[in-house]
Scaffold this motif. Structure first.
Motif, short mmCIF file in Angstrom:
data_model
loop_
_atom_site.label_atom_id
_atom_site.label_comp_id
_atom_site.label_asym_id
_atom_site.label_seq_id
_atom_site.Cartn_x
_atom_site.Cartn_y
_atom_site.Cartn_z
N LEU A 246 0.82 -1.21 0.00
CA LEU A 246 0.00 0.00 0.00
C LEU A 246 0.86 1.26 0.00
CD1 LEU A 246 -2.74 1.38 0.12
CD2 LEU A 246 -2.66 1.19 2.61
N MET A 247 1.92 1.26 0.80
CA MET A 247 2.80 2.43 0.83
C MET A 247 3.47 2.64 -0.52
SD MET A 247 2.15 3.60 3.71
CE MET A 247 3.30 4.97 3.57
N THR A 248 3.79 1.56 -1.19
CA THR A 248 4.38 1.65 -2.52
C THR A 248 3.40 2.29 -3.50
OG1 THR A 248 5.61 -0.37 -2.04
CG2 THR A 248 5.54 0.34 -4.33
N VAL A 249 2.13 1.89 -3.42
CA VAL A 249 1.10 2.47 -4.29
C VAL A 249 0.89 3.94 -3.97
CG1 VAL A 249 -1.35 2.39 -4.87
CG2 VAL A 249 -0.05 0.27 -4.69
N LEU A 250 0.85 4.28 -2.68
CA LEU A 250 0.58 5.66 -2.27
C LEU A 250 1.73 6.61 -2.62
CD1 LEU A 250 -1.11 5.14 1.22
CD2 LEU A 250 -2.20 5.71 -0.96
N ARG A 251 2.92 6.07 -2.83
CA ARG A 251 4.05 6.93 -3.18
C ARG A 251 3.81 7.62 -4.52
NH1 ARG A 251 8.00 3.34 -2.71
NH2 ARG A 251 8.14 3.76 -0.48
N ARG A 252 3.11 6.94 -5.42
CA ARG A 252 2.70 7.55 -6.69
C ARG A 252 1.20 7.37 -6.82
NH1 ARG A 252 6.90 8.58 -10.37
NH2 ARG A 252 5.25 9.54 -11.59
N PRO A 253 0.37 8.28 -6.26
CA PRO A 253 -1.07 8.05 -6.14
C PRO A 253 -1.88 8.26 -7.41
CG PRO A 253 -0.51 10.20 -5.27
CD PRO A 253 0.80 9.55 -5.63
N GLY A 254 -1.25 8.69 -8.50
CA GLY A 254 -2.01 8.95 -9.72
C GLY A 254 -2.85 7.77 -10.19
N PRO A 255 -2.25 6.57 -10.37
CA PRO A 255 -3.06 5.43 -10.82
C PRO A 255 -4.18 5.09 -9.84
CG PRO A 255 -0.72 4.98 -11.10
CD PRO A 255 -0.81 6.25 -10.31
N LEU A 256 -3.92 5.20 -8.54
CA LEU A 256 -4.95 4.88 -7.55
C LEU A 256 -6.13 5.83 -7.67
CD1 LEU A 256 -5.92 3.30 -5.06
CD2 LEU A 256 -4.65 4.92 -3.64
N SER A 442 -0.58 -3.72 -23.96
CA SER A 442 0.66 -3.57 -23.20
C SER A 442 0.98 -4.84 -22.42
CB SER A 442 0.54 -2.39 -22.23
OG SER A 442 -0.50 -2.61 -21.30
N SER A 443 2.26 -5.01 -22.10
CA SER A 443 2.68 -6.18 -21.33
C SER A 443 2.58 -5.88 -19.84
CB SER A 443 4.13 -6.55 -21.68
OG SER A 443 4.60 -7.58 -20.82
N LEU A 444 2.10 -6.86 -19.07
CA LEU A 444 2.07 -6.71 -17.62
C LEU A 444 3.40 -7.11 -16.99
CD1 LEU A 444 -1.45 -8.14 -16.71
CD2 LEU A 444 -0.78 -5.77 -17.12
N HIS A 445 4.30 -7.67 -17.79
CA HIS A 445 5.59 -8.12 -17.29
C HIS A 445 6.58 -6.99 -17.51
CE1 HIS A 445 9.24 -10.35 -16.64
NE2 HIS A 445 8.57 -11.46 -16.40
N GLU A 446 6.61 -6.06 -16.55
CA GLU A 446 7.34 -4.83 -16.76
C GLU A 446 8.69 -4.84 -16.06
OE1 GLU A 446 5.80 -5.24 -13.18
OE2 GLU A 446 4.42 -4.89 -14.82
N ALA A 447 9.68 -4.21 -16.68
CA ALA A 447 10.92 -3.87 -15.99
C ALA A 447 10.72 -2.51 -15.34
CB ALA A 447 12.08 -3.83 -16.99
N HIS A 448 11.73 -1.99 -14.70
CA HIS A 448 11.55 -0.77 -13.90
C HIS A 448 11.08 0.41 -14.73
CE1 HIS A 448 12.12 2.62 -11.31
NE2 HIS A 448 13.07 3.09 -12.09
N GLU A 449 11.74 0.70 -15.84
CA GLU A 449 11.40 1.91 -16.59
C GLU A 449 9.99 1.86 -17.19
OE1 GLU A 449 14.35 4.05 -15.28
OE2 GLU A 449 12.83 4.75 -16.67
N PRO A 450 9.56 0.75 -17.83
CA PRO A 450 8.18 0.71 -18.29
C PRO A 450 7.18 0.83 -17.15
CG PRO A 450 9.48 -0.96 -19.40
CD PRO A 450 10.34 -0.38 -18.32
N ALA A 451 7.52 0.26 -15.99
CA ALA A 451 6.59 0.36 -14.85
C ALA A 451 6.47 1.79 -14.39
CB ALA A 451 7.09 -0.52 -13.71
N ALA A 452 7.60 2.49 -14.33
CA ALA A 452 7.55 3.89 -13.91
C ALA A 452 6.73 4.73 -14.89
CB ALA A 452 8.98 4.45 -13.80
N GLU A 453 6.91 4.45 -16.20
CA GLU A 453 6.14 5.19 -17.19
C GLU A 453 4.66 4.90 -17.07
OE1 GLU A 453 6.93 7.51 -19.12
OE2 GLU A 453 5.04 7.63 -20.22
N ALA A 454 4.33 3.63 -16.76
CA ALA A 454 2.92 3.23 -16.67
C ALA A 454 2.19 3.95 -15.59
CB ALA A 454 2.82 1.73 -16.48
N VAL A 455 2.85 4.29 -14.47
CA VAL A 455 2.15 4.91 -13.35
C VAL A 455 2.13 6.42 -13.44
CG1 VAL A 455 2.68 3.00 -11.82
CG2 VAL A 455 4.20 4.97 -11.85
N ARG A 456 2.76 6.99 -14.46
CA ARG A 456 2.69 8.43 -14.61
C ARG A 456 1.34 8.86 -15.15
NH1 ARG A 456 8.21 7.76 -16.54
NH2 ARG A 456 9.61 8.40 -14.88
#
Length: 456
Positions: A246-256, A442-456
């Motif tokens: 939850l804390m990980t999700v709240l760090r970038r709350p846009g998707p939530l 899109s792929s759900l199997h993300e490395a760090h950079e695609p994951a970071a882009e996805a949550v923006r």
């Protein structure tokens, strides 16, 4: 300069493997069927309560109140289940990101099945007084807690097994379990409504709840046979224990926040039409059997059309399919309620059928894949469950708020304020959809950079 991994907004996933392209077709089918049946069972139990709250719980558990206050009180107990759903989503989502999706889904099914079956064994207010509604509320809370973890787990398990190009369709099959559960519960109540009034209130209402024990046994048999998510299996155990999801999700709350906004209209539509509109129509003189039959036909249409809209979301994108449903909900809210309260059997059938077959499912069919594509694997269960269940707080209180708005407006056909409520939540959702990116394929199997882009 290389970024420090500890500064990443979401945990890093392992290198790309075959899991990125989806599981074997046979396993995908098993997961899709299991998700469909699991949601059918869970939402049969949950929606059954809402229908019973509109029809029988007032005189059974609040007989010390006037009929109007008894109905309001029964809707208030309905809302308690929605209030506790976010807690269930957070707790069970956390466990799903730590233990695995399958284990938590087995737990949610056991809790829901037992709570619903025990409602069928409850004594009424006439038998034990105020203890009866208190026990009813306690079991409703358990229902809400279980559903809080069921929907998100079933959606993401299907999404993580599905190939990217079929994710909308596979998750929509599971979503079809929601109207299937609604159909089962409505048919069950329509059947007992054929009983004489005294028999329905004395023992007939218990039968649909006791049937939950049978559904529990069937559901557990099917769910233990599916495989764990391949994406979850690939996560390193140390990564799963790194920090609170939850804390990980709240760090970038846009998707939530975006997930909460897009979830609100379809769940509001479900409770507003499936519960409040039933009581509204009956209060205006529409026969109870007519309303339940119309609702049953609408559920059938929704079951058929949900996978169709899922296919359309794979073909044209999540955003246009969802936006079409949200716009239709905003525009048609007032005409739908006018038709439901018109007293015309044809218009009542047409209103319920339109609301569920062409409006609600257009949003809900795209929603599962849309939410799954907002969050990375390590926190996906928590992210999806938190977004969906926080949105259900408003949905749970919608029948209560709609009833209060109708009363303040003078009752009867003064439904304009309820339509305005629908317009507001739909516009907020459309703004949230517009602010996000199209994620189809899109792929759900993300490395760090695609994951970071996805949550923006």
């Amino acid at each position: 300069m290389t970024a420090d991994p500890k500064d990443a907004p979401f945990p890093t996933s392992p290198p790309l493997t075959a899991a990125a392209t989806g599981s074997a077709p046979a396993e995908v089918r098993r997961v899709a069927i299991s998700g469909y049946l699991g949601n059918t069972i869970e939402f049969y139990d949950f929606i059954l309560y809402g229908s019973a709250a509109a029809i029988v719980f007032g005189p059974l558990f609040f007989s010390n109140l006037s009929p109007a206050l008894g109905t309001i009180a029964s809707f208030a107990t309905l809302a308690t289940g929605y209030v506790v759903r976010p807690l269930g989503g957070l707790v069970l989502g956390h466990l799903g990101d730590r233990w695995g999706r399958k284990q938590v889904l087995l737990l949610t099914m056991v809790i829901m099945g037992l709570a619903s079956g025990l409602i069928g064994l409850l004594p009424t207010y006439h038998q034990i007084g105020v203890a009866a509604p208190l026990l009813l509320v306690m079991l409703r809370l358990l229902q809400g807690f279980a559903v809080g973890g069921e929907w998100g787990g079933a959606v993401l398990l299907a999404a993580e097994h599905a190939p990217p190009g079929r994710r909308g369709f596979i998750t929509a099959i599971g979503q079809a379990g929601l109207p299937s559960g609604g159909l089962l519960s409505t048919v069950a109540l329509a059947g007992i409504s054929l009983l004489p009034g005294d028999q329905m209130l004395s023992w007939g209402w218990r039968i649909p709840f006791l049937f939950s024990f049978v559904l529990l046994a069937v559901g557990l048999y099917l769910r233990v046979r599916i495989a764990e998510s391949p994406l979850f299996d690939e996560l390193d155990a140390a990564l799963r224990r790194k920090e609170t999801p939850l804390m990980t999700v709240l760090r970038r709350p846009g998707p939530l926040l975006r997930g909460i906004a897009v979830t609100t209209p379809p769940v509001v539509c479900s409770t507003l039409i499936g519960s409040f509109a039933v009581s509204y129509a009956v209060s205006l003189g529409v026969p109870r059997s007519t309303v339940l039959n119309a609702l049953s036909v609408a559920w059938v249409g929704a079951i058929v059309m949900t996978p169709v809209y899922g296919l359309l979301s794979d073909r044209f994108g999540r955003r246009p399919v969802y936006a079409g449903g949200a716009i239709a909900f905003a525009v048609l809210a007032y005409p739908l309620f006018w038709a439901i309260g018109s007293g015309s059997t044809v218009l009542v059938f047409l209103a319920f059928f339109t609301a569920f077959t062409f409006v609600s499912v257009a949003m809900s069919a795209a929603l599962g894949a849309m939410l799954a594509e907002m969050f990375p694997t390590a926190v996906r269960y928590t992210g999806i469950s938190a977004a969906y269940q926080l949105a259900t707080i408003l949905a749970g209180f919608t029948p209560l708020v709609a009833g209060a708005l109708l009363a303040l407006a003078g009752g009867g056909h003064h439904i304009g304020w309820v339509a305005l409520l629908v317009l507001v939540v739909s516009l907020i959702a459309l703004a949230a959809v517009r602010s996000g990116r199209e994620s189809v394929g899109s792929s759900l199997h993300e490395a760090h950079e695609p994951a970071a882009e996805a949550v923006r």
